[in-house]
Design a protein around this motif. Structure first.
Motif, PDB file in Angstrom:
ATOM      1  N   ARG A   1      34.007  31.437  30.455  1.00 15.82           N
ATOM      2  CA  ARG A   1      35.479  31.611  31.226  1.00 15.82           C
ATOM      3  C   ARG A   1      35.236  33.252  31.908  1.00 15.82           C
ATOM      4  O   ARG A   1      35.403  33.808  33.129  1.00 15.82           O
ATOM      5  CB  ARG A   1      36.182  31.517  30.602  1.00 15.82           C
ATOM      6  CG  ARG A   1      36.174  29.856  30.803  1.00 15.82           C
ATOM      7  CD  ARG A   1      37.540  29.202  31.018  1.00 15.82           C
ATOM      8  NE  ARG A   1      37.120  28.104  30.719  1.00 15.82           N
ATOM      9  CZ  ARG A   1      38.586  26.530  30.541  1.00 15.82           C
ATOM     10  NH1 ARG A   1      39.813  27.462  30.357  1.00 15.82           N
ATOM     11  NH2 ARG A   1      38.324  25.553  30.805  1.00 15.82           N
TER      12      ARG A   1
ATOM     13  N   LEU B   1      32.501  35.148  34.105  1.00 17.64           N
ATOM     14  CA  LEU B   1      32.707  34.330  34.562  1.00 17.64           C
ATOM     15  C   LEU B   1      33.591  35.048  35.212  1.00 17.64           C
ATOM     16  O   LEU B   1      33.943  34.777  36.696  1.00 17.64           O
ATOM     17  CB  LEU B   1      32.454  32.753  35.014  1.00 17.64           C
ATOM     18  CG  LEU B   1      31.179  32.212  34.463  1.00 17.64           C
ATOM     19  CD1 LEU B   1      30.983  31.258  34.365  1.00 17.64           C
ATOM     20  CD2 LEU B   1      29.865  32.533  35.483  1.00 17.64           C
TER      21      LEU B   1
ATOM     22  N   ILE C   1      36.835  34.101  35.222  1.00 15.93           N
ATOM     23  CA  ILE C   1      38.075  33.424  36.182  1.00 15.93           C
ATOM     24  C   ILE C   1      38.871  33.445  34.633  1.00 15.93           C
ATOM     25  O   ILE C   1      39.804  33.325  35.528  1.00 15.93           O
ATOM     26  CB  ILE C   1      36.736  31.357  35.118  1.00 15.93           C
ATOM     27  CG1 ILE C   1      35.810  31.082  35.969  1.00 15.93           C
ATOM     28  CG2 ILE C   1      38.188  30.240  35.388  1.00 15.93           C
ATOM     29  CD1 ILE C   1      35.835  30.126  35.556  1.00 15.93           C
TER      30      ILE C   1
ATOM     31  N   GLN D   1      40.958  36.620  32.637  1.00 10.15           N
ATOM     32  CA  GLN D   1      40.824  38.614  32.297  1.00 10.15           C
ATOM     33  C   GLN D   1      40.879  38.377  31.306  1.00 10.15           C
ATOM     34  O   GLN D   1      41.560  37.399  30.562  1.00 10.15           O
ATOM     35  CB  GLN D   1      41.578  38.856  33.286  1.00 10.15           C
ATOM     36  CG  GLN D   1      41.960  38.849  35.038  1.00 10.15           C
ATOM     37  CD  GLN D   1      39.909  38.980  35.096  1.00 10.15           C
ATOM     38  OE1 GLN D   1      39.926  40.249  35.529  1.00 10.15           O
ATOM     39  NE2 GLN D   1      40.310  38.271  35.990  1.00 10.15           N
TER      40      GLN D   1
ATOM     41  N   LEU E   1      32.733  37.535  40.316  1.00  9.79           N
ATOM     42  CA  LEU E   1      32.723  37.618  41.151  1.00  9.79           C
ATOM     43  C   LEU E   1      32.203  38.330  42.557  1.00  9.79           C
ATOM     44  O   LEU E   1      31.637  37.312  43.815  1.00  9.79           O
ATOM     45  CB  LEU E   1      34.019  37.495  41.380  1.00  9.79           C
ATOM     46  CG  LEU E   1      34.915  35.854  41.311  1.00  9.79           C
ATOM     47  CD1 LEU E   1      36.302  36.055  40.909  1.00  9.79           C
ATOM     48  CD2 LEU E   1      34.086  34.386  41.929  1.00  9.79           C
TER      49      LEU E   1
ATOM     50  N   ARG F   1      28.855  36.986  43.286  1.00  4.14           N
ATOM     51  CA  ARG F   1      28.301  35.832  42.401  1.00  4.14           C
ATOM     52  C   ARG F   1      27.240  34.336  43.159  1.00  4.14           C
ATOM     53  O   ARG F   1      26.901  33.679  42.483  1.00  4.14           O
ATOM     54  CB  ARG F   1      29.950  34.503  43.172  1.00  4.14           C
ATOM     55  CG  ARG F   1      29.823  35.139  45.008  1.00  4.14           C
ATOM     56  CD  ARG F   1      30.688  33.875  45.242  1.00  4.14           C
ATOM     57  NE  ARG F   1      31.999  35.074  46.196  1.00  4.14           N
ATOM     58  CZ  ARG F   1      33.628  35.203  45.950  1.00  4.14           C
ATOM     59  NH1 ARG F   1      33.559  33.550  46.298  1.00  4.14           N
ATOM     60  NH2 ARG F   1      34.171  35.790  47.534  1.00  4.14           N
TER      61      ARG F   1
ATOM     62  N   TYR G   1      26.453  28.462  37.411  1.00  2.00           N
ATOM     63  CA  TYR G   1      27.107  28.230  36.324  1.00  2.00           C
ATOM     64  C   TYR G   1      27.329  26.778  35.720  1.00  2.00           C
ATOM     65  O   TYR G   1      27.723  25.891  37.038  1.00  2.00           O
ATOM     66  CB  TYR G   1      28.480  28.824  36.639  1.00  2.00           C
ATOM     67  CG  TYR G   1      30.043  28.034  35.422  1.00  2.00           C
ATOM     68  CD1 TYR G   1      29.369  28.076  33.851  1.00  2.00           C
ATOM     69  CD2 TYR G   1      31.064  28.183  35.670  1.00  2.00           C
ATOM     70  CE1 TYR G   1      30.188  28.060  32.237  1.00  2.00           C
ATOM     71  CE2 TYR G   1      32.164  27.825  34.979  1.00  2.00           C
ATOM     72  CZ  TYR G   1      31.796  27.397  33.464  1.00  2.00           C
ATOM     73  OH  TYR G   1      32.372  27.095  32.308  1.00  2.00           O
TER      74      TYR G   1
ATOM     75  N   PRO H   1      29.219  24.228  34.163  1.00  2.00           N
ATOM     76  CA  PRO H   1      30.425  24.193  32.299  1.00  2.00           C
ATOM     77  C   PRO H   1      30.781  22.881  31.728  1.00  2.00           C
ATOM     78  O   PRO H   1      29.602  22.123  32.102  1.00  2.00           O
ATOM     79  CB  PRO H   1      31.832  23.874  33.242  1.00  2.00           C
ATOM     80  CG  PRO H   1      32.425  23.051  34.761  1.00  2.00           C
ATOM     81  CD  PRO H   1      30.207  23.451  34.834  1.00  2.00           C
TER      82      PRO H   1
ATOM     83  N   GLU I   1      32.702  20.701  30.303  1.00  2.00           N
ATOM     84  CA  GLU I   1      32.887  19.096  30.950  1.00  2.00           C
ATOM     85  C   GLU I   1      32.978  19.037  32.270  1.00  2.00           C
ATOM     86  O   GLU I   1      32.732  19.945  33.146  1.00  2.00           O
ATOM     87  CB  GLU I   1      34.802  19.666  30.975  1.00  2.00           C
ATOM     88  CG  GLU I   1      34.734  19.027  28.896  1.00  2.00           C
ATOM     89  CD  GLU I   1      36.247  19.202  28.827  1.00  2.00           C
ATOM     90  OE1 GLU I   1      37.116  18.068  29.484  1.00  2.00           O
ATOM     91  OE2 GLU I   1      36.608  20.096  29.223  1.00  2.00           O
TER      92      GLU I   1
ATOM     93  N   LYS J   1      28.687  29.547  46.891  1.00  2.00           N
ATOM     94  CA  LYS J   1      27.352  31.273  46.239  1.00  2.00           C
ATOM     95  C   LYS J   1      26.445  31.340  47.885  1.00  2.00           C
ATOM     96  O   LYS J   1      25.886  32.875  46.743  1.00  2.00           O
ATOM     97  CB  LYS J   1      26.827  30.723  45.590  1.00  2.00           C
ATOM     98  CG  LYS J   1      27.206  29.954  43.985  1.00  2.00           C
ATOM     99  CD  LYS J   1      27.813  30.734  43.301  1.00  2.00           C
ATOM    100  CE  LYS J   1      28.141  29.841  42.231  1.00  2.00           C
ATOM    101  NZ  LYS J   1      28.932  30.967  41.273  1.00  2.00           N
TER     102      LYS J   1
END
Lengths: 317, 546
Positions: free
Chosen positions: A49, A52, A54, A56, A70, A73, A78, A80, A82, A102
């Protein structure tokens, strides 16, 4: 073509007082398949994360293609851990939607979505709402959505979980195909066979710390060479051989046991000792062998060795 | 911004495809049409209602018939006016029909009917004869356009019919030679008992060879003179049932009951006057003397201050808008909540956040759902205008006036402004709730108290117009979460400039603050899994740097 795709430097992530990721550094060169291994709660997803953007990082810096994720991007895909999709959207529309996010144009994205669905055998489901798809199909759609914009770096979090063996095969093909086109893949998994078959390099973390980073061959060298034998006879004499570091009892599966009764044993060898010498010694001392095994340790064994007791938890996931 | 727009586009498409959205859009014009059409239709379609009158005193049959004739005459005149309005000639050189208020013939007709009613109140009114009807028709004939259809007299709303044989037998038995000795009230009780099955619809009566239901029965006892209540020091305690009994299952239609009560009391009073040696005609005339009384509104233009139907509508129309505002805002903020929770529980959120920033995502969702909301209220407003245009006309004075009010009052732009502000405030709250909840169930737990607070403007919306600048209205106007609703509620009553501008600024500031806060909560909450956070925890997020 060995540009550095991903550069992670001294990254730490704190959740309150909890250190989820602890001073991790690594870099990934372009065009490799990089396995990302570690037991549950090791910090894999948090690290991904952060890569990516998402999350910091609390400390440290991460650069993807020399910038923040980003900002580039359109070069990153990606998947994930789940998996989920918008239930009311059609399969093609989801793939196209993520592709437009994207940076693809809507027209190209739609075209590309149909093309991918056809290539991976989901042509008939392209216009179906995703709630009508089976779990495996839905997952495939999501995989396609993550690579529809033809990214240079694909990050896959547990891509194989929930797939049947046939689709796992398809997934492997997708990964190999992308690597063949000089794309870089970072994927996390807990199935060591996949990692062993696919990866050029692996990154192993546990408890938020980096444990190992390198090629698979290198990772196996971290374990002493070993010979496994099965015999009913006493083998105490083998322990006297110069260069045998340790003689220990194991069970049929290779796990160490307390009771030193046999018939399974494992000998750890020093660097200068050849396994052949053990075999010769067995003949000389008339030890009747049922089995003699000098194969390399599996990645699973490396994993267990490197991670230690925590690995048990992981292997039972 | 481009990415926020892409998110908005998807949100819009996704929600615009839901059934709820379309039901919401179509339900409003349907309800509106029905609520304008049905009363009209009911008025025309109510069948003649039959009732029986058993007057044991034998004194009031004529009086009651006279009352019914009056009711019928009023109906005829009303219909005549509508008829004239519908078929009136267009003035030369103009496209629109004449304004009936400006036609002296109609005015004079109304005045004549008025006078006619009043003078005739000295005695029971006779039925409207054909000759009189012809005279009325002649009077309006010059106003009509060519080819206007013949005026049709409306049928009587209430009709007195003969007593069913069974009841007649009961009555006869009470008066026959071998009748048992009964008190008057016992007799009435026996009759009403045998009427019961007819009144409750179990048995039918026969009128002109056709079976029909008995609407009501009026029973007047023989001793009616003895049970008259006279105010004064010797006022007797008399039970209501001792007098006239009105039996009817329909409690909504009171016209017949009121009229009978009125004419009988009038008759009784004139007899009292006679008994006191007063000239009943004189008394009647005196009773009908009056001063002109005009209800005026100082806010209206000079010379046109009379309070009209339009003013009533102007006062109450905002209530309708408050309701629409409430439904509109909560329909779409609910969508926002559902979508956010779907993304969270599916973990789609992670993929989204790898492509867009949390800010872009939030902005996109707000824009997309705002688009859905604007589509919905635009559709409502459009259908309001369309329905009113179609329905406006002589048949529906209400539609004409409502349309006029909407065109002149500025309610529509105010509605749009309050809708947007209300949406921004509430969307912020809902988005924050959505971002911290993983399942709809978690959200519902949080929504419970929120709903309790939010329902309040709906409960106060009927009270605010009665006192649009009172304490309740003013105080609630300054509570940010209620402000859009209450200010809409007060919109037609010209709230003070201070309130109008002040609350506007307050709402803008609140919306900005809520969205800023939501931005912070959203960014942190959206990735969380497990239990929704505690309030304290959320405050900590607010303080967190980016």
């Amino acid at each position: 073509m060995s540009e550095t795709v991903l550069e992670v430097q001294n990254v730490t992530k704190m959740y309150g007082d909890f250190r989820a990721v602890d001073d991790i550094s690594f870099s990934i060169p372009s065009g490799v398949i990089h396995g990302f291994l570690g037991p549950n709660g090791a910090g894999k997803t948090t690290t991904i994360r952060m890569i990516l953007e998402i999350l910091q990082p609390t400390e440290g810096s991460i650069q993807v293609f020399g910038a923040g994720a980003l900002a580039v991007r359109e070069r990153i895909g990606y998947l994930p851990e789940e998996k989920g999709l918008y239930k009311k959207m059609k399969a093609w529309a989801i793939i196209a939607y993520f592709a437009t996010l994207k940076g693809m144009s809507r027209k190209d994205a739609k075209h590309r979505a149909y093309e991918l669905l056809e290539r991976y055998g989901l042509k008939d489901f392209a216009d179906k709402k995703t709630e009508a798809l089976s779990k495996g199909m839905g997952q495939k759609v999501q995989v396609l959505a993550s690579i529809a914009h033809d990214p240079d770096l694909v990050i896959l979090d547990e891509p194989f979980s929930g797939l049947d063996p046939v689709n796992q095969q398809v997934m492997e093909e997708i990964i190999r195909d992308m690597a063949g086109r000089d794309k870089t893949i970072l994927f996390s998994t807990h199935v060591m066979q996949h990692a062993e078959r696919l990866c050029d390099r692996i990154l192993l973390i546990a408890g938020g710390k980096k444990i190992f980073d390198g090629s698979i061959a290198e990772s196996k060298k971290s374990l002493p060479r070993r010979v496994r034998i099965e015999t009913e006879d006493s083998i105490d004499s083998l322990a006297q051989i110069d260069g045998v570091v340790e003689l220990r009892a194991i069970d049929g599966e290779g796990a160490p046991t307390e009771a030193r009764v046999g018939p399974h044993w494992e000998l750890l060898l020093g660097d200068q000792l050849d396994a052949q010498a053990i075999l010769e010694a067995c003949f000389a001392k008339s030890i009747r062998l049922k089995r003699f095994d000098q194969s390399d340790p599996t990645l699973h064994e490396v994993f267990v060795h490197l991670v230690g007791p925590e690995a048990r938890e992981a292997s039972y996931r | 911004m481009k990415y926020a727009f892409l998110v908005a586009l998807r949100e819009y498409a996704d929600n615009a495809k839901t059934k709820g959205f379309w039901i919401g859009i179509f339900l409003f014009p349907i309800i509106l049409t029905i609520s304008i059409t049905v009363p009209e239709y009911l008025e025309d379609a109510t069948p003649t209602r039959h009732f029986v009158l058993i007057d044991q005193s034998g004194e009031f049959v004529e009086v009651i018939e006279g009352g019914l004739n009056k009711l019928h005459l009023i109906d005829v005149v009303k219909d005549m006016q509508k008829y004239v309005a519908k078929h009136a000639k267009k003035p030369e050189g103009q496209d629109t029909k004449i304004d009936l208020e400006d036609v002296p013939a109609i005015d004079s007709m109304e005045a004549k009917v008025d006078e006619y009613l009043r003078t005739l109140e000295t005695g029971p009114m006779s039925e409207l004869g054909d000759a009189e009807l012809e005279a009325m028709k002649k009077q309006v004939a010059p106003l009509l356009e060519e080819g206007a259809p013949e005026f049709e007299k409306p049928s009587k709303k209430f009709k007195l019919v003969g007593v069913p044989t069974e009841i007649q037998e009961e009555i006869d038995a009470q008066t026959g030679p071998d009748a048992p000795v009964l008190t008057d009230s016992e007799k009435i009780d026996l009759i009403s008992e045998s009427l019961r099955p007819y009144l409750s619809g179990e048995k039918k009566i026969t009128v002109d060879g056709e079976e029909t239901e008995l609407f009501a029965a009026v029973l007047i006892p023989k001793n009616i003179q003895d049970v008259i209540i006279r105010p004064g020091p010797k006022m007797l305690a008399i039970q209501d049932r001792a007098g006239i009994q009105f039996w009817c299952t329909n409690v909504a239609d009171n016209d017949l009951k009121k009229e009978i009560e009125r004419v009988v009391n009038k008759e009784i009073r004139s007899r009292e006057y006679l008994a006191e040696n007063l000239d009943s005609v004189k008394v009647n005339n005196i009773q009908n003397t009056r001063v002109p009384f005009a209800s005026l509104n100082p806010r209206k233009e000079r010379g046109k201050e009379e309070v009209s139907l339009a003013d009533q509508i102007r006062q109450w129309a905002p209530v309708g808008f408050v309701y629409l505002l409430w439904i509109g805002i909560f329909t779409i903020t609910q969508m926002l909540l559902n979508n956010t929770i779907e993304e969270k529980s599916n973990r789609i959120i992670e993929v989204l956040l790898s492509s867009v920033t949390a800010r872009e995502l939030m902005l996109g969702k707000l824009l997309g759902i705002a688009g859905v909301g604007l589509t919905m209220i635009s559709a409502w407003m459009l259908s309001l205008v369309v329905v009113l245009t179609v329905k406006s006309g002589p048949e529906s004075e209400f539609a004409v006036q409502l349309f006029e009010v909407l065109k002149t009052s500025g309610l529509l732009p105010k509605f749009a402004v309050y809708f947007l502000l209300g949406y921004l405030i509430y969307s912020g709250i809902f988005l924050a709730i959505g971002s911290v909840c993983n399942t709809l169930k978690d959200a519902q737990n949080l929504m419970g108290p929120v709903m309790l607070i939010m329902i309040i403007p709906l409960m106060t919306m009927m009270f605010i117009p009665r006192d649009p600048h009172g304490v309740l209205a003013t105080v609630m106007s300054w509570i940010p979460i209620y402000s859009p609703f209450i200010m809409m509620n007060r919109a037609a009553a010209d709230p003070p400039m201070f309130d109008l501008v002040g609350t506007f600024i307050m709402m803008v500031v609140t919306a900005a603050f809520v969205l800023w806060m939501t931005g912070k909560i959203f960014r942190t909450g959206i990735l969380r899994s497990g239990q929704p956070p505690r309030i304290v925890e959320m405050f900590r997020w607010l303080k967190a740097p980016k």
